[in-house]
Design a protein around this motif. Structure first.
Motif, PDB file in Angstrom:
ATOM      1  N   ALA A 137      20.123  41.279  22.821  1.00 49.88           N
ATOM      2  CA  ALA A 137      20.599  42.748  22.016  1.00 49.88           C
ATOM      3  C   ALA A 137      21.569  42.520  20.885  1.00 49.88           C
ATOM      4  N   GLU A 138      22.467  41.650  20.971  1.00 48.28           N
ATOM      5  CA  GLU A 138      23.460  41.292  19.815  1.00 48.28           C
ATOM      6  C   GLU A 138      22.744  40.664  18.586  1.00 48.28           C
ATOM      7  N   LEU A 139      22.436  41.050  17.703  1.00 49.54           N
ATOM      8  CA  LEU A 139      21.903  40.433  16.418  1.00 49.54           C
ATOM      9  C   LEU A 139      22.869  40.033  15.606  1.00 49.54           C
ATOM     10  N   PRO A 140      22.673  38.861  14.851  1.00 45.63           N
ATOM     11  CA  PRO A 140      23.561  38.289  13.968  1.00 45.63           C
ATOM     12  C   PRO A 140      23.662  39.195  12.650  1.00 45.63           C
ATOM     13  N   PRO A 141      24.839  39.712  12.098  1.00 47.39           N
ATOM     14  CA  PRO A 141      25.190  40.653  11.369  1.00 47.39           C
ATOM     15  C   PRO A 141      24.285  40.267   9.900  1.00 47.39           C
ATOM     16  N   ILE A 142      24.186  39.073   9.554  1.00 48.48           N
ATOM     17  CA  ILE A 142      23.211  38.720   8.364  1.00 48.48           C
ATOM     18  C   ILE A 142      21.952  39.218   8.423  1.00 48.48           C
ATOM     19  N   LEU A 143      21.253  39.445   9.521  1.00 48.56           N
ATOM     20  CA  LEU A 143      20.107  40.149   9.376  1.00 48.56           C
ATOM     21  C   LEU A 143      20.008  41.428   8.983  1.00 48.56           C
ATOM     22  N   THR A 144      21.072  42.226   9.379  1.00 48.79           N
ATOM     23  CA  THR A 144      21.361  43.605   9.330  1.00 48.79           C
ATOM     24  C   THR A 144      21.592  43.973   7.659  1.00 48.79           C
ATOM     25  N   TRP A 145      22.294  42.790   6.966  1.00 51.09           N
ATOM     26  CA  TRP A 145      22.405  43.364   5.320  1.00 51.09           C
ATOM     27  C   TRP A 145      21.159  42.585   4.822  1.00 51.09           C
ATOM     28  N   LEU A 146      20.316  41.602   5.254  1.00 57.27           N
ATOM     29  CA  LEU A 146      19.326  41.056   4.574  1.00 57.27           C
ATOM     30  C   LEU A 146      17.989  42.196   4.865  1.00 57.27           C
ATOM     31  N   ASN A 147      18.324  43.158   5.781  1.00 58.39           N
ATOM     32  CA  ASN A 147      17.280  44.099   6.221  1.00 58.39           C
ATOM     33  C   ASN A 147      15.865  43.357   6.643  1.00 58.39           C
ATOM     34  N   GLY A 163       0.841  -1.131   0.052  1.00 58.90           N
ATOM     35  CA  GLY A 163      -0.026  -0.002  -0.072  1.00 58.90           C
ATOM     36  C   GLY A 163       0.734   1.321   0.000  1.00 58.90           C
ATOM     37  N   ARG A 164       0.105   2.573  -0.011  1.00 61.47           N
ATOM     38  CA  ARG A 164       0.795   3.677  -0.066  1.00 61.47           C
ATOM     39  C   ARG A 164       1.490   3.960   1.251  1.00 61.47           C
ATOM     40  N   PHE A 165       2.552   4.454   0.996  1.00 64.40           N
ATOM     41  CA  PHE A 165       3.520   4.812   2.156  1.00 64.40           C
ATOM     42  C   PHE A 165       3.489   6.286   2.302  1.00 64.40           C
ATOM     43  N   TRP A 166       3.811   7.031   1.200  1.00 60.80           N
ATOM     44  CA  TRP A 166       3.882   8.522   1.412  1.00 60.80           C
ATOM     45  C   TRP A 166       2.526   9.202   1.068  1.00 60.80           C
ATOM     46  N   GLU A 167       2.130  10.433   1.354  1.00 63.42           N
ATOM     47  CA  GLU A 167       1.123  11.249   0.759  1.00 63.42           C
ATOM     48  C   GLU A 167       1.125  11.420  -0.757  1.00 63.42           C
ATOM     49  N   GLY A 168      -0.085  11.669  -1.389  1.00 63.22           N
ATOM     50  CA  GLY A 168      -0.045  11.676  -2.798  1.00 63.22           C
ATOM     51  C   GLY A 168       1.209  12.250  -3.445  1.00 63.22           C
ATOM     52  N   ARG A 169       1.456  13.618  -3.170  1.00 59.81           N
ATOM     53  CA  ARG A 169       2.556  14.280  -3.603  1.00 59.81           C
ATOM     54  C   ARG A 169       3.248  14.917  -2.588  1.00 59.81           C
ATOM     55  N   PHE A 170       4.538  15.307  -3.057  1.00 54.83           N
ATOM     56  CA  PHE A 170       5.266  16.212  -2.063  1.00 54.83           C
ATOM     57  C   PHE A 170       4.695  17.575  -2.164  1.00 54.83           C
ATOM     58  N   LYS A 171       4.890  18.367  -1.015  1.00 55.28           N
ATOM     59  CA  LYS A 171       4.849  19.762  -1.063  1.00 55.28           C
ATOM     60  C   LYS A 171       5.744  20.586  -1.283  1.00 55.28           C
ATOM     61  N   SER A 172       5.664  21.757  -2.130  1.00 54.30           N
ATOM     62  CA  SER A 172       6.906  22.456  -2.623  1.00 54.30           C
ATOM     63  C   SER A 172       6.418  23.868  -2.403  1.00 54.30           C
ATOM     64  N   GLN A 173       7.426  24.847  -2.069  1.00 51.69           N
ATOM     65  CA  GLN A 173       7.365  26.244  -2.002  1.00 51.69           C
ATOM     66  C   GLN A 173       8.391  26.933  -2.670  1.00 51.69           C
ATOM     67  N   ALA A 174       8.234  27.828  -3.652  1.00 51.04           N
ATOM     68  CA  ALA A 174       9.325  28.422  -4.508  1.00 51.04           C
ATOM     69  C   ALA A 174       9.940  29.473  -3.551  1.00 51.04           C
ATOM     70  N   LEU A 175      11.271  29.797  -3.382  1.00 50.64           N
ATOM     71  CA  LEU A 175      11.766  30.498  -2.813  1.00 50.64           C
ATOM     72  C   LEU A 175      12.438  31.635  -3.761  1.00 50.64           C
ATOM     73  N   LEU A 176      11.803  32.746  -3.639  1.00 49.89           N
ATOM     74  CA  LEU A 176      12.075  33.895  -4.687  1.00 49.89           C
ATOM     75  C   LEU A 176      13.149  34.606  -4.344  1.00 49.89           C
ATOM     76  N   ASP A 177      13.735  34.710  -3.174  1.00 48.18           N
ATOM     77  CA  ASP A 177      14.963  35.929  -2.891  1.00 48.18           C
ATOM     78  C   ASP A 177      15.769  35.402  -1.767  1.00 48.18           C
ATOM     79  N   GLU A 178      16.674  36.259  -1.583  1.00 44.21           N
ATOM     80  CA  GLU A 178      17.751  35.548  -0.356  1.00 44.21           C
ATOM     81  C   GLU A 178      16.898  35.579   1.034  1.00 44.21           C
ATOM     82  N   LYS A 179      16.134  36.491   1.236  1.00 41.39           N
ATOM     83  CA  LYS A 179      15.371  36.379   2.454  1.00 41.39           C
ATOM     84  C   LYS A 179      14.684  35.172   2.822  1.00 41.39           C
ATOM     85  N   ALA A 180      13.863  34.999   1.636  1.00 42.60           N
ATOM     86  CA  ALA A 180      13.079  33.600   1.888  1.00 42.60           C
ATOM     87  C   ALA A 180      14.109  32.334   1.831  1.00 42.60           C
ATOM     88  N   LEU A 181      15.093  32.356   1.077  1.00 42.36           N
ATOM     89  CA  LEU A 181      16.069  31.291   0.931  1.00 42.36           C
ATOM     90  C   LEU A 181      16.466  31.121   2.500  1.00 42.36           C
TER      91      LEU A 181
END
Length: 329
Positions: free
Chosen positions: A270-280, A158-176
Motif C-alpha cells: 500500500a505504501e509506495l516510494p515517493p520517487i514512483l509518484t514524481w516519476l509518474n 582463447g577467448r574469455f568474453w563474448e564477442g562484444r559487450f551489450k549496450s542499452q541507451a537510457l533516454l530519460d530519468e524513468k529508464a535510468l
C-alpha cells in the motif's frame, strides 16, 4: 542484424548506458561453478577495475553488479569534463593506462618540443581525449586485463568474453531509475542475497554502507567517491549527477526488493516510494521494468517520445521497442 557501435552509443543522444559483459567459457568469471571450482576472488578483480577507471576516464559509474558469469554497469559519459582537461591532464591520464609515445614522454619530463613535434603530440592528445570519453575504451580496460589474468590462472588460452559487450541507451530519468534498480537488485533476483545491503560487489551495498555513516546521505560529498553522486530531483541550476535523492532511491530499492522476494503476482504494498509518484510510473509497470529490463527492452530505452526522437537522430528507419517503452511513458 547487429548495429554498429556508433549507432548504439552516441553521447549527444544520451550520456547514460546500460552495459552487460558476459563470459563465453564454461568456467565462471566469479563464484563457484558446477564442477566445484571457486572463482569468488575474481569478483574483487573486476570491482577494483570498475571503481578505479572513473578516476582516469571521463565516464562515471552509476551502478554495477558483478555476477557469476557476467557483470552489469550503468555508465554516464561526461564529454564536458573531457573538454576541460588540459594537454597535461590528458597525457597524465593516458599514461596511467599506456606508455604514450616519445613526444608525450618528453612532454611530461618538461623537455622542449619542436613545432612539428608539438603538432604531432597535439594530434595524439586529441585522439586520447576522445578515447578517454569512450565506453568501448573503458570496457577494454576492464575486460582485457581480466581475460589475461583469468587465462593465466586457468592455464589456458582463447577467448574469455563474448564477442562484444551489450549496450542499452537510457533516454530519460524513468529508464535510468529502472535500469539502475535492475542492476542493483540482480543478486536479490538470483537469490544470491536477501537484501540490497547484503549484495556483495554491487553499487547498492557500497552506497548503503557509506550512507549508514554519513551525517547527510543526500549530500554529494558524503557519497562514495568512485560512484556518480545523487544530487536530488530535477530543478533549475542542478549540479551534475544523478537526478534523484539517494535516500529516495534506496527506499525504492528496498521496496522493489521486497516485492521481488514476495514472488506473488500483483502483490503491491500500500505504501509506495515517493520517487514512483514524481516519476509518474505505475507500480506494476515499475516492477515489470525493474525485473525484466534486460530481456524486455532493446538497444534504446525511454518514454515513447524520447525513443522516437533518438531513432530520428540516429537515422533509424523504424522505432524498435516502442511497445515495451510505452511502459515508461
Amino acid at each position: 542484424m547487429t548495429k554498429p557501435r556508433k549507432q548504439l552509443i552516441d553521447a549527444d543522444t544520451t550520456p547514460f548506458y546500460h552495459i552487460v559483459s558476459r563470459c563465453v567459457r564454461r568456467s565462471f568469471l566469479c563464484g563457484r561453478d558446477a564442477q566445484g571450482n571457486n572463482f569468488e576472488h575474481r569478483r574483487q578483480w573486476i570491482e577494483d577495475k570498475i571503481l578505479a577507471l572513473p578516476h582516469i576516464f571521463a565516464i562515471h559509474v552509476c551502478a554495477y553488479a558483478v555476477m557469476s558469469n557476467h557483470y552489469h554497469l550503468v555508465l554516464e559519459i561526461d564529454a564536458e569534463q573531457a573538454e576541460t582537461w588540459t594537454t597535461e591532464d590528458v597525457i597524465q591520464r593516458w599514461h596511467r593506462l599506456f606508455n604514450g609515445n616519445l613526444f608525450s614522454q618528453r612532454f611530461v619530463r618538461g623537455e622542449a618540443l619542436a613545432a612539428a613535434e608539438r603538432e604531432a603530440l597535439d594530434s595524439c592528445v586529441a585522439v586520447w581525449r576522445s578515447r578517454l570519453a569512450n565506453i568501448s575504451w573503458f570496457m577494454r580496460q576492464i575486460n582485457e586485463p581480466i581475460a589475461r589474468d583469468a587465462n593465466a590462472e586457468d592455464n589456458c588460452t582463447g577467448r574469455f568474453w563474448e564477442g562484444r559487450f551489450k549496450s542499452q541507451a537510457l533516454l530519460d530519468e524513468k529508464a535510468l531509475a529502472a535500469c539502475m534498480a535492475y542492476v542493483d537488485l540482480n543478486p536479490v533476483r538470483a537469490k544470491m542475497a536477501k537484501t540490497p545491503e547484503q549484495s556483495d560487489y554491487t553499487s547498492a551495498k557500497r552506497r548503503i554502507n557509506k550512507a549508514k555513516s554519513a551525517h547527510n546521505p543526500n549530500h554529494k560529498q558524503q557519497q562514495p567517491k568512485s560512484l556518480r553522486a545523487f544530487v536530488g530531483n530535477p530543478r533549475q541550476d542542478m549540479p551534475a549527477g544523478l537526478p534523484f535523492k539517494l535516500t529516495d532511491y534506496l527506499e525504492l530499492l528496498d521496496w522493489t526488493g521486497k516485492q521481488v522476494r514476495a514472488n506473488k503476482r500483483g502483490a503491491i504494498a500500500a505504501e509506495l516510494p515517493p520517487i514512483l509518484t514524481w516519476l509518474n510510473i505505475d507500480p506494476k509497470h515499475w516492477l515489470y521494468s525493474a525485473t525484466q529490463f534486460e530481456s524486455r527492452f532493446k538497444g534504446l530505452v525511454g518514454g515513447a517520445y524520447k525513443l522516437k526522437q533518438a531513432c530520428q537522430k540516429l537515422g533509424y528507419q523504424r522505432t524498435p521497442g516502442l511497445g515495451s517503452c510505452q511502459l515508461l511513458s
